[in-house]
Motif scaffolding. Sequence first.
Motif, PDB file in Angstrom:
ATOM      1  N   THR A  15       0.828  -1.209   0.000  1.00  0.00           N
ATOM      2  CA  THR A  15       0.000   0.000   0.000  1.00  0.00           C
ATOM      3  C   THR A  15       0.860   1.255   0.000  1.00  0.00           C
ATOM      4  O   THR A  15       0.506   2.263  -0.623  1.00  0.00           O
ATOM      5  CB  THR A  15      -0.946  -0.009   1.211  1.00  0.00           C
ATOM      6  N   ILE A  16       2.001   1.218   0.673  1.00  0.00           N
ATOM      7  CA  ILE A  16       2.927   2.359   0.650  1.00  0.00           C
ATOM      8  C   ILE A  16       3.390   2.640  -0.777  1.00  0.00           C
ATOM      9  O   ILE A  16       3.453   3.796  -1.207  1.00  0.00           O
ATOM     10  CB  ILE A  16       4.141   2.076   1.554  1.00  0.00           C
ATOM     11  N   ILE A  17       3.680   1.580  -1.530  1.00  0.00           N
ATOM     12  CA  ILE A  17       4.144   1.739  -2.917  1.00  0.00           C
ATOM     13  C   ILE A  17       3.007   2.260  -3.795  1.00  0.00           C
ATOM     14  O   ILE A  17       3.197   3.187  -4.592  1.00  0.00           O
ATOM     15  CB  ILE A  17       4.684   0.400  -3.455  1.00  0.00           C
ATOM     16  N   ALA A  18       1.819   1.676  -3.664  1.00  0.00           N
ATOM     17  CA  ALA A  18       0.685   2.083  -4.515  1.00  0.00           C
ATOM     18  C   ALA A  18       0.322   3.547  -4.301  1.00  0.00           C
ATOM     19  O   ALA A  18       0.126   4.302  -5.265  1.00  0.00           O
ATOM     20  CB  ALA A  18      -0.519   1.185  -4.231  1.00  0.00           C
ATOM     21  N   HIS A  42      -6.815   4.869   2.398  1.00  0.00           N
ATOM     22  CA  HIS A  42      -7.371   6.133   2.891  1.00  0.00           C
ATOM     23  C   HIS A  42      -6.593   6.667   4.096  1.00  0.00           C
ATOM     24  O   HIS A  42      -6.595   7.874   4.358  1.00  0.00           O
ATOM     25  CB  HIS A  42      -8.846   5.963   3.253  1.00  0.00           C
ATOM     26  N   LEU A  43      -5.931   5.782   4.836  1.00  0.00           N
ATOM     27  CA  LEU A  43      -5.163   6.225   5.998  1.00  0.00           C
ATOM     28  C   LEU A  43      -3.962   7.065   5.586  1.00  0.00           C
ATOM     29  O   LEU A  43      -3.486   7.909   6.354  1.00  0.00           O
ATOM     30  CB  LEU A  43      -4.688   5.015   6.803  1.00  0.00           C
ATOM     31  N   LEU A  44      -3.468   6.848   4.363  1.00  0.00           N
ATOM     32  CA  LEU A  44      -2.302   7.571   3.871  1.00  0.00           C
ATOM     33  C   LEU A  44      -2.671   8.768   3.004  1.00  0.00           C
ATOM     34  O   LEU A  44      -2.020   9.814   3.076  1.00  0.00           O
ATOM     35  CB  LEU A  44      -1.389   6.624   3.094  1.00  0.00           C
ATOM     36  N   ILE A 245      10.773   6.722   6.772  1.00  0.00           N
ATOM     37  CA  ILE A 245       9.593   6.132   6.131  1.00  0.00           C
ATOM     38  C   ILE A 245       8.734   5.418   7.167  1.00  0.00           C
ATOM     39  O   ILE A 245       7.499   5.544   7.183  1.00  0.00           O
ATOM     40  CB  ILE A 245      10.020   5.175   5.012  1.00  0.00           C
ATOM     41  N   ALA A 246       9.383   4.664   8.063  1.00  0.00           N
ATOM     42  CA  ALA A 246       8.643   3.945   9.102  1.00  0.00           C
ATOM     43  C   ALA A 246       7.935   4.905  10.039  1.00  0.00           C
ATOM     44  O   ALA A 246       6.766   4.697  10.399  1.00  0.00           O
ATOM     45  CB  ALA A 246       9.598   3.041   9.882  1.00  0.00           C
ATOM     46  N   GLU A 247       8.610   5.963  10.441  1.00  0.00           N
ATOM     47  CA  GLU A 247       7.997   6.941  11.337  1.00  0.00           C
ATOM     48  C   GLU A 247       6.849   7.668  10.641  1.00  0.00           C
ATOM     49  O   GLU A 247       5.808   7.931  11.259  1.00  0.00           O
ATOM     50  CB  GLU A 247       9.048   7.942  11.814  1.00  0.00           C
ATOM     51  N   GLY A 248       7.024   7.978   9.361  1.00  0.00           N
ATOM     52  CA  GLY A 248       5.954   8.638   8.616  1.00  0.00           C
ATOM     53  C   GLY A 248       4.732   7.756   8.468  1.00  0.00           C
ATOM     54  O   GLY A 248       3.598   8.209   8.631  1.00  0.00           O
ATOM     55  N   TYR A 249       4.971   6.470   8.162  1.00  0.00           N
ATOM     56  CA  TYR A 249       3.855   5.527   8.009  1.00  0.00           C
ATOM     57  C   TYR A 249       3.067   5.414   9.305  1.00  0.00           C
ATOM     58  O   TYR A 249       1.831   5.311   9.298  1.00  0.00           O
ATOM     59  CB  TYR A 249       4.392   4.162   7.600  1.00  0.00           C
ATOM     60  N   ILE A 256       6.642   9.414  -0.029  1.00  0.00           N
ATOM     61  CA  ILE A 256       7.298  10.540  -0.687  1.00  0.00           C
ATOM     62  C   ILE A 256       7.117  11.842   0.082  1.00  0.00           C
ATOM     63  O   ILE A 256       7.726  12.857  -0.273  1.00  0.00           O
ATOM     64  CB  ILE A 256       6.827  10.708  -2.153  1.00  0.00           C
ATOM     65  N   GLU A 257       6.296  11.820   1.124  1.00  0.00           N
ATOM     66  CA  GLU A 257       6.244  12.963   2.035  1.00  0.00           C
ATOM     67  C   GLU A 257       7.347  12.836   3.091  1.00  0.00           C
ATOM     68  O   GLU A 257       7.998  13.825   3.446  1.00  0.00           O
ATOM     69  CB  GLU A 257       4.883  13.041   2.711  1.00  0.00           C
ATOM     70  N   SER A 258       7.553  11.612   3.584  1.00  0.00           N
ATOM     71  CA  SER A 258       8.578  11.383   4.601  1.00  0.00           C
ATOM     72  C   SER A 258       9.981  11.451   4.006  1.00  0.00           C
ATOM     73  O   SER A 258      10.927  11.878   4.674  1.00  0.00           O
ATOM     74  CB  SER A 258       8.367  10.011   5.250  1.00  0.00           C
TER      75      SER A 258
END
Length: 289
Positions: A15-18, A42-44, A245-249, A256-258
């Motif tokens: 889902t992170i990639i999509a 939707h969470l992202l 990336i882990a903290e952003g998720y 790409i925001e993190s």
Amino acid sequence: MIISVASGKGGVGKTIIATSLVAALGDGSQLLDCDVEEPNCHLLVKPQILTSEIINIPVPLVDEEKCTVCGKCGEICRFSAIVQIGKSVLTFPEMCHGCGGCMLICPEKAITETEREIGVVETGFFGSIEFVQGRIRIGEAMAPPLIRAVKRKINPNKIAVLDAPPGSSCPVVTTVLGSDYTIMVTEPTPFGLNDLRIAVEAIGNLGVRMGVVLNRSDIGDNAVREYCESNNLPILAEIPHDRRIAEGYAVGALLIESAPEYRQTFLNIFSQIRQSLENEGKELRTGTL
């Protein structure tokens, strides 16, 4: 163009990639969350949901006064959604796939159809990007009919990115079927390799071109890379383990925001996909970005 994003197992970053691929592509793209049993795009992307449509499938309704209990309806049903037991015909709507075969074969025209709710399809936007997600009804066993309802919302004028369910079962096949390209997301671990093999074998039978994104690429070993090389599977990108990336998720931020430098990585992934399809002579259904 339709790009599905799949994985042999959950938890590898599909889902992170999509979501980041769609965000990088921008207005010319559309995100469809086909993981209807546990949608979490939707969470992202935090979309504004504008419409919600109840999805039903047809299930058999037997008129006992007309029924002669010939048993033909049960013979045609592969899923035992309608069966003859003694001098009665019983229906099991939760097992029904809505094909209508029992109604068509009934010599007495004793079977009609009624509708059963299986879930909802919601549509909206995040920014100016179209968003679609399916949410299956609690207790519902069959995801494919709802996934097909989500896919009916594909905009042929945009690059549609489909976030598939994890694994290699019917919901995944339903999502990937009809795609121009499938991105397989995995990680370089024994579990990642095992499940990648299973998923590639399942999706390979559909004739869909595939490539791999290797997430957390600096852990594990080289077995996944060796498998991809021996099976002519291009590795589209390698994304190393990155604390940002882990903290952003964890707080619902896009990759790409993190880590903004990866925006170009996702544009490169799309460029490789487009080049692969052009080399194959496949007619693309959208213009270039």
